[in-house]
Design an enzyme around this catalytic site. Structure first.
Site, mmCIF file in Angstrom:
data_model
loop_
_atom_site.group_PDB
_atom_site.id
_atom_site.type_symbol
_atom_site.label_atom_id
_atom_site.label_comp_id
_atom_site.label_asym_id
_atom_site.label_seq_id
_atom_site.Cartn_x
_atom_site.Cartn_y
_atom_site.Cartn_z
ATOM 1 C CG ASP A 345 -0.165 0.092 2.524
ATOM 2 O OD1 ASP A 345 0.899 -0.545 2.609
ATOM 3 O OD2 ASP A 345 -0.623 0.780 3.456
ATOM 4 C CD GLU A 346 -0.770 4.682 3.070
ATOM 5 O OE1 GLU A 346 -1.707 5.421 3.425
ATOM 6 O OE2 GLU A 346 0.051 4.206 3.874
#
Length: 542
Positions: A345-346
């Site tokens: 993620d991210e």
């Protein structure tokens, strides 16, 4: 011979006086739950109803006389070592508060019986039958017996959780409970990277999860702020990368022996540990530990803030994949469970092209070492491996394009774990005034974390693609067990029920009453919790 004031001397022998006899009689009667008049205390005549349990059982049929645990109660098992292990767990749970021996035996009848037998239980279901003659818990698998024991625990007075002898009496309502979970993945995540938590603190959390039949403990072991697991082939990851935390504290890491102890303890409570090494982003602790993992060959300083999205492994360097393989190999060898979480993620500092290339290289490495890939839902921006699970943490406001990628992956066979941040992120503030937590996903009060249906949450997702739910607890603002508990309770039991109980059996108005009744149990266990105004706590909430 000198005698105390409560004895008399007759016929050359010391005898207790009437006062002593009355005192001894009172103590004996208290131990059996009776008063001096022979009356039974109020709680003895009204055992906890069978439907007061959290999570709500699939089927409850009350009826008949209650069973009473007494000094003569035995716990009976068949010859299975797994059943005996569950029985020993139950005995250890009950002995301190009851003061009874509660021997575990494979002989005799009556008392409490744990039996493994074929039936419509699945891997985790059970049947509990209670009556005057005893209590029997039947399951096809040991996990079902363990979950049945948790139901038995909920049916006993909250004082059973205390570690000193309590007066009792110890009644279990008569009738039958038949139960099995809706979903096979009912998890909670503890972020030990932003702030480090000791083995004992993690064990305490495991015990709290087990009480509500949660079966997965997701450990977030690496992030920008700290690397928390020893890797022999890359030792500075733990010794240097794990040497701090948010705010600049001392951090820490688990030795391999300590990690194995967490895994062992979780397994004894029928929880499977799912370790996460987040990559290619959220990697500053690793980048700071080894300069060669950076594209420019320069190690950044250790990081103690809370921003995200600024770090990335160097996707174009072969040394990156040597690093990944070593970490996956060593972590897989320590983890008997089926899954290994690779984050994903991210990764804002990784181009889309590099992200896809990285995931195409890394997912086969996880399979090579015998594990199934789990990743955050951004993995659907690449191609999830066959059999992979993606963990969706989006909000109601997540873009239609991002949701569409998740829906498409689910339609093509990828399983989903639902962790919507504005429903079940345990680090979100309850209200604006909550002293801990964050609010980027909004405020998440108790009803909001409970009142949703995973099977219908993402339109277009086949219901069979939803493998379960998980409640993550990120720890940017959380530093100790009391703070973990304050953010987890009372939301965690609701998430457990969302994962266990059929959607049609859940109703907020009834649930909040059952939830309020848990407060006395939390008091007995020493658990901190948020006194939500949405829950009718009564005297227990004061």
């Amino acid at each position: 011979m000198a005698h105390g004031r409560d004895t008399l001397v007759r016929d050359g022998r010391a005898r207790p006086c009437r006062r002593t006899l009355r005192l001894l009689g009172s103590l004996l009667l208290v131990g059996t739950g009776l008063s001096m008049t022979g009356a039974v205390p109020a709680q003895a005549t009204a055992p906890t109803p069978l439907d007061r349990v959290i999570p709500a059982p699939a089927s409850v049929a009350p009826g008949g006389s209650p069973y009473r645990i007494t000094r003569g109660t035995h716990i009976h098992v068949d010859g299975s070592p797994e059943a005996r292990g569950v029985a020993e767990y139950l005995a250890a749970l009950l002995r301190p508060s009851t003061g009874y021996r509660l021997p575990v035996t494979d002989h005799g009848a009556g008392g409490i019986r744990l039996r493994l037998a074929q039936g419509p239980f699945g891997a985790e279901g059970y049947r509990l039958d209670s009556g005057r003659g005893g209590v029997t818990i039947t399951a096809a698998r040991p996990a079902g017996l363990f979950h049945g024991v948790q139901t038995l625990r909920h049916l006993l007075p909250a004082a059973v959780e205390k570690d000193t002898v309590q007066p009792g009496p110890w009644l279990i309502a008569g009738g039958t409970v038949q139960d099995r979970p809706r979903y096979g993945w009912r998890g909670a995540m503890l972020d030990v990277s932003r702030h480090f938590f000791t083995v004992d603190q993690v064990k305490r959390f495991i015990d709290q999860l087990a009480l509500y039949k949660i079966n997965k403990l997701h450990l977030h072991l690496s992030d920008d702020q700290g690397w928390r697991i020893a890797i022999d082939s890359w030792p500075r990851l733990a010794t240097y990368g794990g040497s701090t935390e948010v705010g600049g504290g001392p951090g820490g890491h688990y030795t391999k022996a300590q990690y194995k102890e967490i895994v062992r303890y979780a397994a004894s409570r029928y929880l499977e540990v799912v370790p996460e090494i987040d990559m290619p982003g959220h990697t500053n602790a690793a980048l700071a530990s080894y300069a060669g993992l950076n594209c420019d060959g320069v190690a950044p300083p250790l990081y103690t803030g809370t921003e995200v999205g600024f770090s990335s492994l160097c996707v174009g360097e072969e040394s990156t994949y040597d690093f990944v393989e070593d970490v996956v190999r060593e972590l897989a060898a320590l983890t008997p469970g089926r899954y290994l979480h690779i984050g994903g993620d991210e990764a804002d500092s990784t181009s889309h092209e590099d992200y896809v290339k990285f995931m195409d290289r890394v997912q086969p490495v996880v399979a090579e070492y015998g594990k199934t890939v789990v990743g955050w839902h951004q993995l659907t921006g690449a191609t999830p491996a066959t059999g992979a699970l993606v963990q969706y943490w989006g909000l109601d406001s997540t873009s239609a394009e991002e949701k569409a990628r998740v829906v498409k992956a689910a339609q093509e066979g990828t399983g989903l774990i639902l962790s919507p941040a504005d429903r079940v992120y345990l680090d979100m503030k309850y209200t604006r005034d909550t002293p801990l937590g964050l609010s980027w996903a909004g405020y998440v009060e108790v009803r909001r974390s409970y009142d949703w249906d995973p099977g219908a949450y993402l339109p277009g997702v086949p219901e069979g693609a939803v493998r379960g739910v998980e409640a993550p607890l990120w720890t940017e603002t959380i530093e100790d067990s009391g703070q973990v508990e304050y953010m987890a309770f009372p939301r965690l039991p609701g998430v457990a029920e969302v994962g266990w109980s059929a959607a049609g059996s859940r109703d907020w108005e009834r649930y909040k009453v059952r939830l309020a009744a848990q407060a006395e149990r939390w008091k007995a266990l020493g658990v901190e919790w948020y006194r939500s105004p949405q829950v009718p706590w009564g005297a227990a909430g004061r």
